[in-house]
Design a protein around this motif. Sequence first.
Motif, PDB file in Angstrom:
ATOM      1  N   GLN A  72       8.024  -2.781  10.794  1.00  9.85           N
ATOM      2  CA  GLN A  72       6.567  -2.926  10.722  1.00  9.85           C
ATOM      3  C   GLN A  72       5.898  -1.575  10.486  1.00  9.85           C
ATOM      4  N   VAL A  73       6.381  -0.572  11.190  1.00 10.63           N
ATOM      5  CA  VAL A  73       5.821   0.781  11.047  1.00 10.63           C
ATOM      6  C   VAL A  73       6.036   1.285   9.626  1.00 10.63           C
ATOM      7  N   GLU A  74       7.244   1.099   9.109  1.00  8.81           N
ATOM      8  CA  GLU A  74       7.547   1.536   7.749  1.00  8.81           C
ATOM      9  C   GLU A  74       6.686   0.796   6.730  1.00  8.81           C
ATOM     10  N   LEU A  75       6.525  -0.514   6.929  1.00  4.65           N
ATOM     11  CA  LEU A  75       5.714  -1.302   6.004  1.00  4.65           C
ATOM     12  C   LEU A  75       4.263  -0.828   6.003  1.00  4.65           C
ATOM     13  N   ALA A  76       3.714  -0.559   7.187  1.00  4.96           N
ATOM     14  CA  ALA A  76       2.333  -0.079   7.281  1.00  4.96           C
ATOM     15  C   ALA A  76       2.172   1.251   6.542  1.00  4.96           C
ATOM     16  N   GLU A  77       3.124   2.146   6.730  1.00  4.29           N
ATOM     17  CA  GLU A  77       3.047   3.462   6.081  1.00  4.29           C
ATOM     18  C   GLU A  77       3.170   3.332   4.564  1.00  4.29           C
ATOM     19  N   ARG A  78       4.108   2.518   4.114  1.00  5.22           N
ATOM     20  CA  ARG A  78       4.323   2.347   2.677  1.00  5.22           C
ATOM     21  C   ARG A  78       3.136   1.642   2.023  1.00  5.22           C
ATOM     22  N   ILE A  82       0.761   3.183  -1.026  1.00  2.00           N
ATOM     23  CA  ILE A  82       0.710   2.599  -2.367  1.00  2.00           C
ATOM     24  C   ILE A  82      -0.663   2.002  -2.678  1.00  2.00           C
ATOM     25  N   SER A  83      -1.382   1.560  -1.641  1.00  2.00           N
ATOM     26  CA  SER A  83      -2.687   0.920  -1.858  1.00  2.00           C
ATOM     27  C   SER A  83      -3.853   1.899  -1.814  1.00  2.00           C
ATOM     28  N   GLY A  84      -3.616   3.105  -1.283  1.00  2.00           N
ATOM     29  CA  GLY A  84      -4.695   4.075  -1.131  1.00  2.00           C
ATOM     30  C   GLY A  84      -5.452   3.938   0.175  1.00  2.00           C
ATOM     31  N   TYR A  85      -4.870   3.221   1.152  1.00  2.00           N
ATOM     32  CA  TYR A  85      -5.532   2.992   2.438  1.00  2.00           C
ATOM     33  C   TYR A  85      -4.689   3.552   3.595  1.00  2.00           C
ATOM     34  N   PHE A 220      -4.141  -2.144  -7.321  1.00  2.00           N
ATOM     35  CA  PHE A 220      -3.497  -2.745  -6.164  1.00  2.00           C
ATOM     36  C   PHE A 220      -4.397  -3.804  -5.538  1.00  2.00           C
ATOM     37  N   PHE A 221      -5.684  -3.484  -5.397  1.00  2.00           N
ATOM     38  CA  PHE A 221      -6.659  -4.462  -4.917  1.00  2.00           C
ATOM     39  C   PHE A 221      -7.723  -4.680  -5.988  1.00  2.00           C
TER      40      PHE A 221
END
Length: 384
Positions: A72-78, A82-85, A220-221
């Motif tokens: 979860q931590v890795e996903l949040a960071e990645r 990639i999204s700019g957030y 991305f968005f």
Amino acid sequence: MKLFDVYPLFDVNIVKGKGCKVWDDKGQEYLDLYGGHAVISIGHSHPHYVEMVENQLKSLGFYSNSVVNKLQVELAERLGKISGYNDYQLFLINSGAEANENALKLASFTNGRTRVLSAEKAFHGRTSLAVEVTNNPKIIAPINNNGHVTYLPLNDLPAWETELQQGDVCAVILECIQGVGGIQLATKEFAQGLQKLCKQYGTILICDEIQCGYGRSGKFFAHQWLDIKPDIITVAKGIANGFPMGGVLISPDFVPVYGQLGTTFGGNHLACAAALAVLDVFEQENLVDNARIVGEYLIEQLKELTLSTPNSPILDIRGRGLMIGIDLDIPHKDVRLPLIYEQHCFTGCAGTNVLRLLPPLCLTKNEADMFLEKFKKVLSGITK
């Protein structure tokens, strides 16, 4: 026991997929220009995705959110990168409706208000709050019709300002490209004005990026085309390429309070492995750029086809990236059914007259041309 009959079904049993193609149980190949409701983002059965999910399942498929989950931590960071957030916070759940449900609840917890503004033709889900902000009385049960929501025309900024200046609006929820609404696009002037009004009146701006986000629009968005930055962003569909997952991206201005939000299955190990695989493929294969490039090509070719087809039933071509609406002056079923059963190509629809294209983001120009040829054949049968 039999299945509860909630959908009219096409008489096709899909058993296999690869890239932008699927096959039925009789071995018939179909071109997939719908991606299972915009869910398939990196293509069917991508080998890296399959490997990541298989390896995670061999290790650990699920454990409680009461312990640390480094995936979860890795996903949040990645995802932030990639999204700019980078500075936002991520809450992981299981679906788009659940994402919108939690976004609205968090907004109400934060400012204590109950009223929400939503756009006409909006679709935000089928659970309690999500369906209440969906502009379709056919799917809002009496128990969900609580008078919290005012629906307003998309892009009519004065109408939204009239409601916001009353000072009692909890949240605005907005699809910057409406999907079920027929691929209707918010304008930059409207979106920027709306964001300014929300800040002025203490209203929380939620962008529903469940269908139009995750690279589909060519950024991305989708809201990034409009140069706005919402307080809360909701995602699902393409986030895990078919594995059930959703997420809420939350501004750093929000302070979490234990007990307000929670989930049993959200962000489980298997879902996170699937979502990380999606981000890997996004970066390795430049899928966001591909969605923009191939989408622009497909929209251009569709517009040329419209002009070159005598007595064309096409009224308009709308969209961004690989989120495209073909507005027809005939029922969409007159085109969609022969595309499926005669040309072996899946598309979606919206309302009664819009054909909706939401292919995997790996769609190539050659595959776009394949669709165009199939579409031309169907049109030729209609316009004779």
